[in-house]
Write a protein that holds these residues in place. Structure first.
Motif, PDB file in Angstrom:
ATOM      1  N   VAL A   1     -29.126 -38.634 -15.758  1.00 46.65           N
ATOM      2  CA  VAL A   1     -30.389 -38.341 -15.086  1.00 46.65           C
ATOM      3  C   VAL A   1     -30.257 -36.933 -14.511  1.00 46.65           C
ATOM      4  O   VAL A   1     -29.331 -36.647 -13.757  1.00 46.65           O
TER       5      VAL A   1
ATOM      6  N   ASN B   1     -38.637 -35.845 -20.336  1.00 46.87           N
ATOM      7  CA  ASN B   1     -39.210 -36.536 -19.178  1.00 46.87           C
ATOM      8  C   ASN B   1     -39.540 -37.959 -19.596  1.00 46.87           C
ATOM      9  O   ASN B   1     -40.151 -38.170 -20.651  1.00 46.87           O
TER      10      ASN B   1
ATOM     11  N   GLU C   1     -45.485 -40.840 -13.275  1.00 44.21           N
ATOM     12  CA  GLU C   1     -44.309 -40.642 -12.417  1.00 44.21           C
ATOM     13  C   GLU C   1     -43.123 -40.428 -13.354  1.00 44.21           C
ATOM     14  O   GLU C   1     -42.662 -41.362 -14.014  1.00 44.21           O
TER      15      GLU C   1
ATOM     16  N   GLY D   1     -33.002 -35.175 -12.947  1.00 44.63           N
ATOM     17  CA  GLY D   1     -33.714 -35.116 -11.671  1.00 44.63           C
ATOM     18  C   GLY D   1     -35.202 -34.899 -11.837  1.00 44.63           C
ATOM     19  O   GLY D   1     -35.807 -35.338 -12.818  1.00 44.63           O
ATOM     20  N   ASP D   2     -35.792 -34.212 -10.865  1.00 44.38           N
ATOM     21  CA  ASP D   2     -37.236 -33.984 -10.878  1.00 44.38           C
ATOM     22  C   ASP D   2     -37.630 -33.058 -12.014  1.00 44.38           C
ATOM     23  O   ASP D   2     -36.933 -32.077 -12.301  1.00 44.38           O
TER      24      ASP D   2
ATOM     25  N   SER E   1     -40.118 -42.714 -14.409  1.00 43.27           N
ATOM     26  CA  SER E   1     -39.096 -42.783 -13.361  1.00 43.27           C
ATOM     27  C   SER E   1     -38.551 -44.192 -13.165  1.00 43.27           C
ATOM     28  O   SER E   1     -37.377 -44.371 -12.845  1.00 43.27           O
TER      29      SER E   1
ATOM     30  N   THR F   1     -39.237 -38.541 -14.519  1.00 46.01           N
ATOM     31  CA  THR F   1     -37.921 -38.034 -14.182  1.00 46.01           C
ATOM     32  C   THR F   1     -37.358 -37.361 -15.426  1.00 46.01           C
ATOM     33  O   THR F   1     -37.532 -37.857 -16.541  1.00 46.01           O
ATOM     34  N   THR F   2     -36.671 -36.255 -15.246  1.00 44.75           N
ATOM     35  CA  THR F   2     -36.042 -35.560 -16.370  1.00 44.75           C
ATOM     36  C   THR F   2     -34.661 -36.158 -16.615  1.00 44.75           C
ATOM     37  O   THR F   2     -33.880 -36.359 -15.686  1.00 44.75           O
TER      38      THR F   2
END
Length: 149
Positions: free
Chosen positions: A124, A79, A138, A126-127, A82, A140-141
């Motif tokens: 990327v 992670n 904030e 996603g969430d 973002s 992003t994985t």
């Protein structure tokens, strides 16, 4: 490019990933040191293939012995913030997180990735798996590129 090394026979499965932790005290005086201690400490690897017809060798660290395998550097899922999360960008982890019960904890502190290290994002994903971040981040994985050997 693959590297020949020795791993515990229980770990010797194609696709198995591990982080090389370096030499153990039980390695002192081992006749297989030169074949075994061939990787970069702290890096993530994936077993590419197990050498056929190889012997299982006695080992002071692995109770079931070691076998010869070819390994390749492995990608790492993590992670990241973002704001900088896009393929090709170079980022680092946000920092330690004390919330070990969070479903994202292993992605916020992934094995084989240092907090002060800049890594290229390969893709990327996603969430992240958490509903909310207790650290108010904030995230992003992403999948980091594998280290080059």
């Amino acid at each position: 490019m693959s590297t020949l090394t020795l791993v515990g026979s229980r770990l010797a499965e194609p696709g198995r990933e591990f982080v090389y932790r370096g030499e153990a005290s039980a390695c002192d005086g081992c006749p297989y040191r030169d074949q075994c201690l061939t990787l970069t400490e702290g890096r993530r690897y994936r077993v590419d293939s197990v050498r056929e017809n190889g012997s299982t060798l006695d080992c002071g660290v692995h109770d079931s012995g070691v076998v010869a395998v070819d390994v390749v550097p492995a990608t790492a899922r993590a992670n990241v913030a973002s704001a900088g999360a896009y393929a090709g960008s170079k980022v680092s982890l946000e920092g330690p997180c004390p919330h070990t019960d969070c479903p994202s904890h292993e992605l916020c502190e992934p094995a084989g990735v240092d907090f002060d290290e800049q890594r290229h994002i390969e893709t990327v994903v996603g969430d992240p798996p958490h509903d909310f971040c207790a650290m108010d981040r904030e995230l992003t994985t992403v999948e980091f590129e594998a280290h080059e050997e």
